[in-house]
Design a protein around this motif. Sequence first.
Motif, mmCIF file in Angstrom:
data_model
loop_
_atom_site.group_PDB
_atom_site.id
_atom_site.type_symbol
_atom_site.label_atom_id
_atom_site.label_comp_id
_atom_site.label_asym_id
_atom_site.label_seq_id
_atom_site.Cartn_x
_atom_site.Cartn_y
_atom_site.Cartn_z
ATOM 1 N N THR A 120 52.322 24.593 63.338
ATOM 2 C CA THR A 120 53.238 23.489 63.636
ATOM 3 C C THR A 120 54.681 23.918 63.391
ATOM 4 O OG1 THR A 120 51.577 21.823 63.132
ATOM 5 C CG2 THR A 120 53.872 21.131 63.047
ATOM 6 N N SER A 121 54.999 24.296 62.164
ATOM 7 C CA SER A 121 56.314 24.826 61.812
ATOM 8 C C SER A 121 56.192 25.522 60.465
ATOM 9 C CB SER A 121 57.372 23.720 61.746
ATOM 10 O OG SER A 121 57.265 22.986 60.537
ATOM 11 N N SER A 159 55.882 22.968 57.567
ATOM 12 C CA SER A 159 54.865 21.918 57.616
ATOM 13 C C SER A 159 53.779 22.167 56.580
ATOM 14 C CB SER A 159 54.249 21.861 59.015
ATOM 15 O OG SER A 159 53.148 20.977 59.043
ATOM 16 N N GLY A 168 50.441 21.820 58.724
ATOM 17 C CA GLY A 168 50.543 22.667 59.900
ATOM 18 C C GLY A 168 50.945 24.099 59.617
ATOM 19 N N TYR A 174 55.075 28.856 66.910
ATOM 20 C CA TYR A 174 55.347 27.613 66.185
ATOM 21 C C TYR A 174 55.720 26.536 67.200
ATOM 22 C CZ TYR A 174 55.490 30.658 62.121
ATOM 23 O OH TYR A 174 55.158 31.576 61.146
ATOM 24 N N ASN A 188 56.329 20.777 66.331
ATOM 25 C CA ASN A 188 55.737 19.517 65.890
ATOM 26 C C ASN A 188 54.248 19.542 66.236
ATOM 27 O OD1 ASN A 188 55.428 18.599 68.642
ATOM 28 N ND2 ASN A 188 57.580 17.984 68.603
ATOM 29 N N TYR A 189 53.523 18.517 65.777
ATOM 30 C CA TYR A 189 52.075 18.482 65.990
ATOM 31 C C TYR A 189 51.714 18.487 67.472
ATOM 32 C CZ TYR A 189 51.697 17.091 61.044
ATOM 33 O OH TYR A 189 51.760 17.039 59.677
ATOM 34 N N ALA A 228 52.158 21.890 69.165
ATOM 35 C CA ALA A 228 51.165 22.865 68.703
ATOM 36 C C ALA A 228 49.831 22.619 69.395
ATOM 37 C CB ALA A 228 51.015 22.791 67.190
ATOM 38 N N VAL A 284 47.098 21.402 62.425
ATOM 39 C CA VAL A 284 47.862 20.159 62.382
ATOM 40 C C VAL A 284 47.248 19.239 61.331
ATOM 41 C CG1 VAL A 284 48.527 20.285 64.825
ATOM 42 C CG2 VAL A 284 46.425 19.075 64.169
ATOM 43 N N ALA A 292 47.024 13.786 63.724
ATOM 44 C CA ALA A 292 47.698 14.207 64.946
ATOM 45 C C ALA A 292 46.750 14.259 66.137
ATOM 46 C CB ALA A 292 48.348 15.577 64.751
ATOM 47 N N TYR A 337 50.504 11.246 69.194
ATOM 48 C CA TYR A 337 50.653 12.694 69.270
ATOM 49 C C TYR A 337 50.003 13.267 70.521
ATOM 50 C CZ TYR A 337 51.976 11.942 64.429
ATOM 51 O OH TYR A 337 52.584 11.476 63.297
#
Length: 324
Positions: A173-174, A177, A180, A209, A212-213, A216, A230, A234, A239
């Motif tokens: 995700t990042s 996170s 994530g 990356y 966000n959810y 991803a 995630v 999500a 999402y």
Amino acid sequence: MSVSRKGLLSAGAAFITLTGIAVSTFGVMQTSNANSINNQQAPRLLAQSQKRLNIVFPSRSDSTDLQSKANAVAAFLSKELRIPVTAQIGDDTAAVEALRANRADVAFLSSRPALKAEQLANARLYLAEVRENYSGRYTYNSVFVVPSNSNLKTKNTPKATLEQLRGKRMAFTSPTSGSGFIFPVSELVKQGFVPNRDRMDGFFSQITYGGNYSKALQAVLRGQADVAVVSEYALFPPYITAEEKSKLRVLHKISGVPAHGIAIDDDVPAPQREQIINALLKLNQSQNNQLLRSLYNSTELVRVDHTRHLKPVREALQRVGIEP
């Protein structure tokens, strides 16, 4: 903790109009509908006779029209506490900085920023959010997600399941996170597949990356990644759609990720802190509950022990090699 002990924000970080804690009762209710943190200058602390309660509500991807919803919660708390309550919108970093500089008294925070608030401002988490789609009520799962027709299978042990990811394309995700990135990488370190967050290239063939959810998960849906990590929630709107969810399945889950919560600054004396907590808990009552639900889709607030609640994320960060 006094302003001098915590230190003032620099001019470049003077993003928030927040002040010291209000005590007991005042006369007429006042609720300030302020603009976002980044558009304001940090004022001097208000005089003793002008005390008010200042709360930061971080913006999240699943929250809309947050300022007006936060204002409604602030108005409710102002009536309950009989003091002016100001609602401010900002991200987690802004919220932590506001607590540190005595320009916020209360902040809704996710788990890692809550650890940072403890470190920088000696603030502590007293309440956690409950959601209907949290498997652990106020904890939830970090999940490894693959296409429904993937040849990757859930095995009888985490090690056997995750071994299949060797050489695969991973969509995190990042890097910040919890569910994530931090918790899944911690699991990979725990199982002996990678030494830390900086040395995963030897295990995965590709690392991306999403940011966000949703993005991803879209990488998996579009065939750009073999697996994504995630939060379990999500896998539902907003999402992704129900149709998109039908094309995905959970390969492996990590339980015990701490839910977001509410931190209170250490400047707030214990009697006033208890008043604030009790006022917030009244949002659980049926006649007030929609105010809480409208913020972040939470259904309830529950008391938690700061140290116990945040222990899993503290351990995951240490294992991965990241400071809070």
